[in-house]
Design an enzyme around this catalytic site. Sequence first.
Site, PDB file in Angstrom:
ATOM      1  N   CYS A  56      22.606  -0.055  33.060  1.00  0.00           N
ATOM      2  CA  CYS A  56      23.370   1.478  32.755  1.00  0.00           C
ATOM      3  C   CYS A  56      24.158   1.999  33.874  1.00  0.00           C
ATOM      4  O   CYS A  56      23.797   1.353  35.039  1.00  0.00           O
ATOM      5  CB  CYS A  56      22.434   2.527  31.974  1.00  0.00           C
ATOM      6  SG  CYS A  56      21.878   1.767  30.420  1.00  0.00           S
TER       7      CYS A  56
ATOM      8  N   ILE B  34      20.714  -3.664  25.786  1.00  0.00           N
ATOM      9  CA  ILE B  34      19.937  -4.817  26.072  1.00  0.00           C
ATOM     10  C   ILE B  34      18.676  -5.033  25.009  1.00  0.00           C
ATOM     11  O   ILE B  34      18.529  -5.931  24.656  1.00  0.00           O
ATOM     12  CB  ILE B  34      19.683  -5.041  27.439  1.00  0.00           C
ATOM     13  CG1 ILE B  34      20.894  -4.940  28.474  1.00  0.00           C
ATOM     14  CG2 ILE B  34      18.899  -6.270  27.722  1.00  0.00           C
ATOM     15  CD1 ILE B  34      21.957  -6.176  28.348  1.00  0.00           C
ATOM     16  N   ILE B  35      17.830  -3.902  25.316  1.00  0.00           N
ATOM     17  CA  ILE B  35      16.714  -4.123  24.572  1.00  0.00           C
ATOM     18  C   ILE B  35      16.616  -2.561  23.508  1.00  0.00           C
ATOM     19  O   ILE B  35      17.167  -1.460  23.888  1.00  0.00           O
ATOM     20  CB  ILE B  35      15.308  -3.509  25.309  1.00  0.00           C
ATOM     21  CG1 ILE B  35      15.377  -4.611  26.531  1.00  0.00           C
ATOM     22  CG2 ILE B  35      14.243  -3.531  24.721  1.00  0.00           C
ATOM     23  CD1 ILE B  35      14.918  -5.927  25.892  1.00  0.00           C
TER      24      ILE B  35
ATOM     25  N   ASN C 137      18.501   3.604  34.609  1.00  0.00           N
ATOM     26  CA  ASN C 137      19.323   2.349  34.889  1.00  0.00           C
ATOM     27  C   ASN C 137      18.419   1.316  35.151  1.00  0.00           C
ATOM     28  O   ASN C 137      17.786   1.199  36.167  1.00  0.00           O
ATOM     29  CB  ASN C 137      20.482   2.532  35.719  1.00  0.00           C
ATOM     30  CG  ASN C 137      21.001   1.164  36.360  1.00  0.00           C
ATOM     31  OD1 ASN C 137      21.242   0.431  35.611  1.00  0.00           O
ATOM     32  ND2 ASN C 137      21.487   1.034  37.736  1.00  0.00           N
ATOM     33  N   GLY C 138      18.380   0.094  34.321  1.00  0.00           N
ATOM     34  CA  GLY C 138      17.469  -1.075  34.744  1.00  0.00           C
ATOM     35  C   GLY C 138      16.633  -1.451  33.433  1.00  0.00           C
ATOM     36  O   GLY C 138      17.030  -1.356  32.571  1.00  0.00           O
ATOM     37  N   GLU C 139      15.753  -2.418  33.855  1.00  0.00           N
ATOM     38  CA  GLU C 139      14.782  -3.067  33.116  1.00  0.00           C
ATOM     39  C   GLU C 139      13.218  -2.618  33.360  1.00  0.00           C
ATOM     40  O   GLU C 139      13.108  -3.153  34.587  1.00  0.00           O
ATOM     41  CB  GLU C 139      15.135  -4.516  32.662  1.00  0.00           C
ATOM     42  CG  GLU C 139      16.432  -4.692  32.153  1.00  0.00           C
ATOM     43  CD  GLU C 139      16.649  -4.111  30.761  1.00  0.00           C
ATOM     44  OE1 GLU C 139      15.706  -3.702  30.055  1.00  0.00           O
ATOM     45  OE2 GLU C 139      17.897  -3.987  30.228  1.00  0.00           O
TER      46      GLU C 139
ATOM     47  N   ASP D  16      12.079   0.367  26.627  1.00  0.00           N
ATOM     48  CA  ASP D  16      11.325   0.392  27.802  1.00  0.00           C
ATOM     49  C   ASP D  16      11.443   1.989  28.481  1.00  0.00           C
ATOM     50  O   ASP D  16      10.535   2.496  29.124  1.00  0.00           O
ATOM     51  CB  ASP D  16      11.435  -0.319  28.894  1.00  0.00           C
ATOM     52  CG  ASP D  16      13.077  -0.245  29.129  1.00  0.00           C
ATOM     53  OD1 ASP D  16      13.756   0.173  28.696  1.00  0.00           O
ATOM     54  OD2 ASP D  16      13.317  -1.337  29.902  1.00  0.00           O
TER      55      ASP D  16
ATOM     56  N   SER E 168      19.743 -15.274  37.826  1.00  0.00           N
ATOM     57  CA  SER E 168      20.234 -15.468  39.263  1.00  0.00           C
ATOM     58  C   SER E 168      18.936 -16.272  39.987  1.00  0.00           C
ATOM     59  O   SER E 168      17.784 -15.762  39.713  1.00  0.00           O
ATOM     60  CB  SER E 168      21.087 -14.660  40.035  1.00  0.00           C
ATOM     61  OG  SER E 168      20.081 -13.770  40.738  1.00  0.00           O
ATOM     62  N   GLY E 169      19.335 -16.863  41.017  1.00  0.00           N
ATOM     63  CA  GLY E 169      18.409 -17.285  42.072  1.00  0.00           C
ATOM     64  C   GLY E 169      18.364 -16.528  43.245  1.00  0.00           C
ATOM     65  O   GLY E 169      17.731 -16.834  44.217  1.00  0.00           O
TER      66      GLY E 169
END
Length: 632
Positions: free
Chosen positions: A2, A53-54, A75-77, A100, A363-364
């Site tokens: 977000c 997303i969730i 903003n985030g997870e 969350d 991603s890595g």
Amino acid sequence: MCGIAGLFHVGTPKPVDPARVRQMTDTLAHRGPDGSGVWTAQGVGLGHRRLSIIDLEGSPQPMHSSDGRATIVFNGEIYNFAELRRELAGLGAVFRTDGDTEVILAAWQKWGPDCLRRLNGMFAFALYDHGDRTLFLARDRLGVKPLFTAQLSDGSFAFASELKGLLAHPLLRRDIDPRAVEDYLAWGYVPDHRSILKGVEKLGAGHYRLLRHDAEPARPVQWWDVDFSKRHSGSEADLSAQLLHHLREGVTSRMVSDVPLGAFLSGGVDSSSVVALMAENSGAPVNTCSIGFDVAALDETSHAQRVAALFSTDHRERIVDPDDFGAVDSLAAMFDEPFADASALPTLRVCELARENVTVALSGDGADEAFAGYRRQVFHAREEQVRGLLPQGLRGPVFGTLGKVWPKADWAPRFLRAKSTFQSLASDGDEGYARGLSALAPEQRGLLYTGEMRRALGEYTAEQPFLELMRDAPARSGLDRAQYADLKFWLPGDILTKVDRTSMAVSLEAREPLLDHRLIEFAAGLPHRSRIRGRQGKYLLKHTMERYLPDDILYRPKMGFVTPVAQWFRGPLAGEARQVAKSGALAASGWLDSSRMATLAEDHISGRSDNSRVLWQLMMLERSLGRLSARV
């Protein structure tokens, strides 16, 4: 994922205009195209743009706690939110949603600022506590998610996920900070301790800030750090087993999503490891994507194809023209501040490709910093061995003289380009590493500056904060200090900024499983031989992944995203190179020597020297200053 923004009045709590907050959040619509919201009360306003997303329908923001005593924009997870939810419910918390965000509200009400230590995730959030009349701002441990702040002339405190959110407020000053220009020319980006604009700050990774209406804003508090001063014991087999456990936890925790999920796959060690562990944990084919170039020396698609076939992924790739310089102006708009990592262009293209099929991509990123995978770290470890054998009284004069007289042979084979190595060995380890990491050394920057710029900088150099960070690091060796600085300085300032802005520009959530803080803390305690062995970095990671990946994937030379900037400035961008010296924005600043910039351009175009890196930096600086002045 977000975008958030808001205002908080310090001193007299004045009314907050909801339209002003909405104007700030509207500039962040790309970060959250699925919904928006604004909430205001006396002295505070919070705004939000949502990328669902969730709990796709059930967690609109700004969100109020069940008892109405706290409000949050986030903003985030939070990857462990389900476990936290069960714990908090057992302690009496009441939940109305399945996401969350509400878990953070309940955690704050139970544990206050200590709630941060219980959160496993990437986040930046602002939480208003109605009872204490305080605003709590927090940022995740490694700085995956950004947060800009500024004190405005009317006494209000503003914050936003990107600088453009603050620029939407008419009271924000647009004065360029000369120290930020010095930092940018040294590193190729504006680090987290600075902003391109005076008065604007970035909340540091692993920091929080608590503000009250009746007091001056308190300084940020560091709530997390990584400790390199301790060493794990145990056999190589034991350490490898522990590492695999942490890798699996990092990957599986980031596969929770109510929308399509995939992964970036370059065919290198890090992204291939992530895809391997995703495939192990998934009953369906993993969605993977990669981009390639039609120049064999730059292309890694064959390696990505091999890994995709090995794990039967649903793989997509796209060949990108290496002469893809048309997005330069778009990049300047994405980053707001000047940003000269040219790999942002291919990163944007792979994000665009991923977004066609998924909303979340793993991603890595982070493995090189955590496990000593950069060539510069391997070189630094070897240089530290030399420093340990030769006293500074001998090294300084001998290598200092060699560094001065040795030619800067950009055209020569790598083993003949020893000038920077001699210069580094003449210094102590920290100074040598700073020199190796910098885009432009102090003497190179000095040649560009006018007398006005030198007076504005005074005694300040960009290396000072970096050296302080290394010298104060909780570390036992030069390699420890180098990795610590990479995690605290380079990672949030360059790598994570690049991935955040390019992914969010196309409304894609990028997740970094190799930056799980438990994995980072474990990696920091590895013995040297588990990090670097011979000339091989990331030793234990590669050894551990041998059960999943073939040797020619694990042990081939590192490539990374390469952008042919040098060729561009001798071809289609030659006019741009010459124009930099005539730039109105740079000329108006009075900081840079126009004749020197013109010489750099002509020497590069003629092939006399390779000045592509500094020309790219100057061009991106010019683009950024032009956009900032246009907003005034």
